[in-house]
Write an enzyme that holds these catalytic residues in place. Structure first.
Site, mmCIF file in Angstrom:
data_model
loop_
_atom_site.group_PDB
_atom_site.id
_atom_site.type_symbol
_atom_site.label_atom_id
_atom_site.label_comp_id
_atom_site.label_asym_id
_atom_site.label_seq_id
_atom_site.Cartn_x
_atom_site.Cartn_y
_atom_site.Cartn_z
ATOM 1 N N SER A 119 0.807 -1.214 0.000
ATOM 2 C CA SER A 119 0.000 0.000 0.000
ATOM 3 C C SER A 119 0.840 1.263 0.000
ATOM 4 C CB SER A 119 -0.902 0.022 1.247
ATOM 5 O OG SER A 119 -1.705 -1.120 1.314
ATOM 6 N N HIS A 140 -1.111 -2.431 -6.800
ATOM 7 C CA HIS A 140 -1.862 -2.113 -5.589
ATOM 8 C C HIS A 140 -3.355 -2.232 -5.875
ATOM 9 C CE1 HIS A 140 -3.231 1.010 -2.420
ATOM 10 N NE2 HIS A 140 -3.297 -0.219 -1.934
ATOM 11 N N GLU A 152 -3.521 0.325 -8.917
ATOM 12 C CA GLU A 152 -2.396 1.222 -9.158
ATOM 13 C C GLU A 152 -1.208 0.385 -9.633
ATOM 14 O OE1 GLU A 152 -2.391 4.996 -6.274
ATOM 15 O OE2 GLU A 152 -2.250 3.123 -5.158
ATOM 16 N N ASN A 190 -3.301 6.148 -1.271
ATOM 17 C CA ASN A 190 -3.116 6.308 0.169
ATOM 18 C C ASN A 190 -2.486 7.633 0.560
ATOM 19 O OD1 ASN A 190 -4.287 3.960 1.307
ATOM 20 N ND2 ASN A 190 -2.623 2.756 0.432
#
Length: 297
Positions: A119, A140, A152, A190
């Site tokens: 992450s 991700h 991602e 994130n």
């Protein structure tokens, strides 16, 4: 061409990734350290396939084919002999991931691509644990993996164009929408999401409003499908803390420093849905109800 997939980790993200690849027709070897963890992962996959069937989006035959595409292993070296792609989905712990990537590099075929579902941890740093940095990349996925469209695709410093293009195009065959991202702490999702969750916890910590009130404001006022505190529970408070720590260490910016309430909840074992308690209560009945809602979208 990528045909044979190995997924390392049968937890929430790992079993979701294995489910997604298997349902798309790939052969998947699912690896974890214990048969018990693998059995739990397969049980979760089966339950989620049944939910998709109940919605009319899958047949019993397709379910059987999906499960038939998955084999389980407790020894990494036994699982990777014919792998074209390995996706690591272990706990968000840098030392653990570096160790696993060293083993992946040792046992996997020379042309195998090594991907991580991290992450927030640097792809470049992870790649440095191998002798094939050009074949290391970030994938991700979002939770729940079978439902969420985004993935991602993160390039490390040495990731080759061939590796990137191969993973980018393959992600589309999974029904995902791949987005190219460069290697900075937290990537895109994130880097934006975690400060919002942290600020939501700060708002609760300062007594501005309660848990449900904060989530209601964000759902009804900002059109978020799930409030940030409920989302934190779903992600796992330990995962949120780990990501914030990576970003804080990477950027040295106080805005990424985890709120003390988050730190204390993690130390107390209140990790969200997976521990049965976080910002909300998750008894077995309520836990099942909340997960079912995610798969009913």
């Amino acid at each position: 061409m990528i045909k044979n997939i190995v997924v390392i980790g049968a937890g929430t993200m790992g079993n979701g990734i294995a489910h997604t690849f298997a349902q798309s027709g790939f052969k998947v070897n699912l690896v974890d350290v214990s048969q018990e963890a693998l059995d739990r992962g397969l049980k979760t996959i089966t339950t989620n396939l049944d939910r998709i069937i109940a919605k009319g989006n899958l047949t019993e035959e397709q379910k059987a084919e999906t499960l038939g595409n998955i084999a389980t292993f407790t020894a990494l070296q036994d699982a990777v002999g014919s792998a074209d792609l390995i996706v690591e989905a272990a706990t968000e712990n840098q030392e653990l991931k570096l160790k696993i990537f060293g083993q992946m590099d040792e046992f996997a075929p020379e042309n195998c691509i090594l991907a991580t579902n991290t992450s927030s941890i640097s792809i470049t740093k992870i790649a440095a644990a191998t002798k094939r940095a050009d074949k290391v990349i970030g994938m991700h996925f979002m939770n729940p993996v079978p439902i969420m469209k985004l993935v991602e695709i993160i390039k490390g410093y040495s990731t080759s164009k061939e590796t990137f293009d191969s993973i980018y195009e393959m992600s589309k065959t999974l029904g995902k929408v791949p987005v190219e991202v460069n290697d900075y702490p937290g990537f895109v999702a994130n880097r934006i999401l975690m400060p919002m969750i942290n600020e939501s916890i700060e708002t609760l910590y300062n007594g501005v409003a309660g848990v449900e009130e904060i989530d209601t404001v964000m759902k009804l006022g900002m059109a978020h499908p799930m409030g940030p505190l409920q989302l934190a529970d779903f992600i796992g408070l330990d995962v949120c803390l780990a990501i914030l720590n990576v970003m804080y260490d990477g950027f040295k910016n106080p805005k990424y420093a985890p709120n003390p309430l988050l730190v204390n909840m993690v130390m107390a074992g209140k990790l969200g849905i997976k521990s049965g308690e976080g910002f909300y209560d998750y008894s077995e009945s309520k836990k099942a109800e909340k997960v079912a809602k995610m798969f009913s979208k």
